[in-house]
Design a protein around this motif. Structure first.
Motif, PDB file in Angstrom:
ATOM      1  N   PRO A 194       0.828  -1.207   0.000  1.00 37.36           N
ATOM      2  CA  PRO A 194       0.000   0.000   0.000  1.00 37.36           C
ATOM      3  C   PRO A 194       0.865   1.261   0.000  1.00 37.36           C
ATOM      4  O   PRO A 194       1.974   1.274   0.559  1.00 37.36           O
ATOM      5  N   ALA A 195       0.352   2.307  -0.614  1.00 40.04           N
ATOM      6  CA  ALA A 195       1.028   3.600  -0.568  1.00 40.04           C
ATOM      7  C   ALA A 195       0.836   4.226   0.818  1.00 40.04           C
ATOM      8  O   ALA A 195       0.024   3.758   1.622  1.00 40.04           O
TER       9      ALA A 195
ATOM     10  N   LEU B  32      -1.505   2.516  15.958  1.00 37.92           N
ATOM     11  CA  LEU B  32      -2.075   1.274  15.431  1.00 37.92           C
ATOM     12  C   LEU B  32      -1.972   1.260  13.916  1.00 37.92           C
ATOM     13  O   LEU B  32      -2.456   2.173  13.243  1.00 37.92           O
ATOM     14  N   HIS B  33      -1.352   0.229  13.378  1.00 39.51           N
ATOM     15  CA  HIS B  33      -1.218   0.117  11.933  1.00 39.51           C
ATOM     16  C   HIS B  33      -2.586  -0.167  11.311  1.00 39.51           C
ATOM     17  O   HIS B  33      -3.342  -0.996  11.795  1.00 39.51           O
ATOM     18  N   TYR B  34      -2.889   0.538  10.216  1.00 41.84           N
ATOM     19  CA  TYR B  34      -4.111   0.244   9.471  1.00 41.84           C
ATOM     20  C   TYR B  34      -3.820   0.216   7.979  1.00 41.84           C
ATOM     21  O   TYR B  34      -2.857   0.824   7.500  1.00 41.84           O
ATOM     22  N   THR B  35      -4.666  -0.506   7.267  1.00 43.89           N
ATOM     23  CA  THR B  35      -4.657  -0.510   5.806  1.00 43.89           C
ATOM     24  C   THR B  35      -6.077  -0.210   5.343  1.00 43.89           C
ATOM     25  O   THR B  35      -7.035  -0.787   5.855  1.00 43.89           O
ATOM     26  N   LEU B  36      -6.201   0.700   4.410  1.00 46.53           N
ATOM     27  CA  LEU B  36      -7.491   1.078   3.839  1.00 46.53           C
ATOM     28  C   LEU B  36      -7.456   0.785   2.351  1.00 46.53           C
ATOM     29  O   LEU B  36      -6.526   1.194   1.647  1.00 46.53           O
ATOM     30  N   THR B  37      -8.460   0.047   1.867  1.00 49.73           N
ATOM     31  CA  THR B  37      -8.531  -0.277   0.445  1.00 49.73           C
ATOM     32  C   THR B  37      -9.734   0.414  -0.186  1.00 49.73           C
ATOM     33  O   THR B  37     -10.736   0.701   0.477  1.00 49.73           O
ATOM     34  N   GLY B  38      -9.611   0.712  -1.470  1.00 49.29           N
ATOM     35  CA  GLY B  38     -10.679   1.370  -2.209  1.00 49.29           C
ATOM     36  C   GLY B  38     -10.537   1.102  -3.694  1.00 49.29           C
ATOM     37  O   GLY B  38      -9.679   0.316  -4.116  1.00 49.29           O
ATOM     38  N   PRO B  39     -11.351   1.762  -4.517  1.00 48.33           N
ATOM     39  CA  PRO B  39     -11.307   1.501  -5.957  1.00 48.33           C
ATOM     40  C   PRO B  39     -10.004   1.919  -6.612  1.00 48.33           C
ATOM     41  O   PRO B  39      -9.659   1.426  -7.694  1.00 48.33           O
ATOM     42  N   ASP B  40      -9.261   2.817  -5.980  1.00 45.83           N
ATOM     43  CA  ASP B  40      -8.000   3.297  -6.546  1.00 45.83           C
ATOM     44  C   ASP B  40      -6.777   2.676  -5.904  1.00 45.83           C
ATOM     45  O   ASP B  40      -5.673   3.235  -5.993  1.00 45.83           O
TER      46      ASP B  40
ATOM     47  N   ALA C 278     -13.238   6.826   7.005  1.00 48.40           N
ATOM     48  CA  ALA C 278     -12.380   6.588   5.849  1.00 48.40           C
ATOM     49  C   ALA C 278     -12.549   7.718   4.842  1.00 48.40           C
ATOM     50  O   ALA C 278     -13.670   8.147   4.560  1.00 48.40           O
ATOM     51  N   HIS C 279     -11.442   8.213   4.326  1.00 45.58           N
ATOM     52  CA  HIS C 279     -11.437   9.234   3.284  1.00 45.58           C
ATOM     53  C   HIS C 279     -10.768   8.610   2.057  1.00 45.58           C
ATOM     54  O   HIS C 279      -9.637   8.150   2.135  1.00 45.58           O
ATOM     55  N   LEU C 280     -11.471   8.600   0.950  1.00 43.44           N
ATOM     56  CA  LEU C 280     -10.877   7.977  -0.230  1.00 43.44           C
ATOM     57  C   LEU C 280     -11.482   8.559  -1.497  1.00 43.44           C
ATOM     58  O   LEU C 280     -12.627   9.026  -1.501  1.00 43.44           O
ATOM     59  N   PRO C 281     -10.705   8.569  -2.577  1.00 44.83           N
ATOM     60  CA  PRO C 281     -11.206   9.070  -3.858  1.00 44.83           C
ATOM     61  C   PRO C 281     -12.086   8.024  -4.532  1.00 44.83           C
ATOM     62  O   PRO C 281     -12.002   6.833  -4.242  1.00 44.83           O
ATOM     63  N   GLY C 282     -12.935   8.470  -5.439  1.00 40.00           N
ATOM     64  CA  GLY C 282     -13.760   7.547  -6.213  1.00 40.00           C
ATOM     65  C   GLY C 282     -14.936   7.009  -5.430  1.00 40.00           C
ATOM     66  O   GLY C 282     -15.279   7.489  -4.342  1.00 40.00           O
ATOM     67  N   ASP C 283     -15.566   5.983  -5.986  1.00 40.87           N
ATOM     68  CA  ASP C 283     -16.745   5.371  -5.392  1.00 40.87           C
ATOM     69  C   ASP C 283     -16.369   4.666  -4.092  1.00 40.87           C
ATOM     70  O   ASP C 283     -15.549   3.739  -4.097  1.00 40.87           O
ATOM     71  N   PRO C 284     -16.959   5.063  -2.956  1.00 40.52           N
ATOM     72  CA  PRO C 284     -16.574   4.465  -1.676  1.00 40.52           C
ATOM     73  C   PRO C 284     -17.218   3.108  -1.411  1.00 40.52           C
ATOM     74  O   PRO C 284     -16.985   2.512  -0.358  1.00 40.52           O
ATOM     75  N   ALA C 285     -18.004   2.600  -2.354  1.00 39.37           N
ATOM     76  CA  ALA C 285     -18.744   1.361  -2.100  1.00 39.37           C
ATOM     77  C   ALA C 285     -17.829   0.185  -1.782  1.00 39.37           C
ATOM     78  O   ALA C 285     -18.207  -0.723  -1.031  1.00 39.37           O
ATOM     79  N   SER C 286     -16.633   0.192  -2.354  1.00 40.47           N
ATOM     80  CA  SER C 286     -15.726  -0.943  -2.151  1.00 40.47           C
ATOM     81  C   SER C 286     -14.719  -0.713  -1.029  1.00 40.47           C
ATOM     82  O   SER C 286     -13.798  -1.514  -0.854  1.00 40.47           O
ATOM     83  N   ALA C 287     -14.879   0.362  -0.265  1.00 40.32           N
ATOM     84  CA  ALA C 287     -13.926   0.668   0.796  1.00 40.32           C
ATOM     85  C   ALA C 287     -13.910  -0.433   1.857  1.00 40.32           C
ATOM     86  O   ALA C 287     -14.947  -0.968   2.245  1.00 40.32           O
ATOM     87  N   ASP C 288     -12.723  -0.774   2.336  1.00 34.20           N
ATOM     88  CA  ASP C 288     -12.584  -1.755   3.413  1.00 34.20           C
ATOM     89  C   ASP C 288     -11.422  -1.341   4.302  1.00 34.20           C
ATOM     90  O   ASP C 288     -10.431  -0.761   3.832  1.00 34.20           O
TER      91      ASP C 288
END
Length: 268
Positions: A175-176, A250-258, A198-208
């Motif tokens: 992850p970046a 606390l380490h976290y990873t956030l995934t999204g469409p981008d 969560a803050h993310l670009p694009g459609d947030p539907a797939s955010a995890d």
């Protein structure tokens, strides 16, 4: 709870010892669910680190775990204490997926994966050999502990193009770094719940979201909520220290469409 095959009964899984390979990679260790090996890029970088990768090749239908798989899994572990001139070894993890196998929810990979590992030299001017104890879990209908010892000599073949390509690909899959536009922040919660926006670009539907327990914190699976167009995750706090730690967070990873990003959240 997920069923684990006891290590003494796992006839395909004795503690293996691999002699140093005449290359910058170790021999493959074969397991019931796949195979593992260590690869390095050979020469140390300007910071005195040898970049490498723990390759985990899974057979179809098998899975393995992320850095924090949940309450019934085993995260991949690498101990390089038996090495020569190695002061430390740090594993990194590409973005995982959430899985529910009927025993519980956990974070991990249902595909082959390479985990980057940075070996820090005690003395960058001296030769180093790597002798690492590996422990991880592979799961199909049962989970099997994979325990082996992998050894290699990074200087034996420091210009191996295939090894360098493997390590480069593993690093590129990470992850970046999180940013204000693609990242996560903590919202007010309570003693038993970590609330993260969560803050993310694009459609947030797939955010995890994936949050790793550390420093005596333990978390349940994040539950997603949509609040007036905002993406919010409620993460159960299953256990916590008596005093707030002073570490990085606390380490976290956030995934999204981008793609995916990683960062640290303040201790709740």
């Amino acid at each position: 709870m997920r069923t684990w095959l006891p290590l003494p009964l796992a006839t395909a899984l004795p503690l293996a010892f691999s002699l140093p390979a005449a290359a910058s990679s170790s021999a493959w260790f074969q397991s019931e669910g796949g195979q593992v090996r260590l690869v390095t890029s050979g020469a140390p970088d300007q910071k005195g680190r040898i970049q490498g990768a723990l390759e985990i090749v899974l057979k179809p239908g098998w899975k393995t775990y992320w850095r924090d798989p949940g309450d019934s899994g085993v995260p991949p572990q690498l101990d390089a204490a038996a090495s020569t001139n190695i002061a430390g070894a740090d594993l990194a993890f590409p973005a995982p997926q959430h899985h529910d196998d009927g025993y519980g929810q956990w974070a991990g990979y249902d595909r082959s994966v390479s985990l980057p590992v940075a070996f820090t030299l005690a003395d960058p001017k001296q030769k180093a050999t790597i002798d690492a104890d590996i422990f991880l879990g592979m799961c199909e209908t049962i989970c099997i502990p994979v325990q082996t010892r992998l050894a290699l000599d990074p200087a034996a073949d420091p210009d191996n193009a295939e090894d360098a390509k493997t390590v480069k690909a593993a690093l590129a899959a990470l992850p970046a770094a999180a940013t204000t536009g693609f990242g996560a922040t903590i919202l007010p919660g309570d003693h038993e719940t970590l609330v993260v926006e969560a803050h993310l670009p694009g459609d947030p539907a797939s955010a995890d979201l994936f949050v790793a327990g550390a420093d005596d914190y333990m978390f349940g699976a994040p539950e997603r909520q949509d609040r007036d167009g905002r993406v919010v995750f409620s993460v159960p706090i299953l256990d916590r220290p008596t005093t707030t730690p002073t570490g990085e967070g606390l380490h976290y990873t956030l995934t999204g469409p981008d793609g995916a990003v990683a960062g640290f959240l303040p201790y709740p």
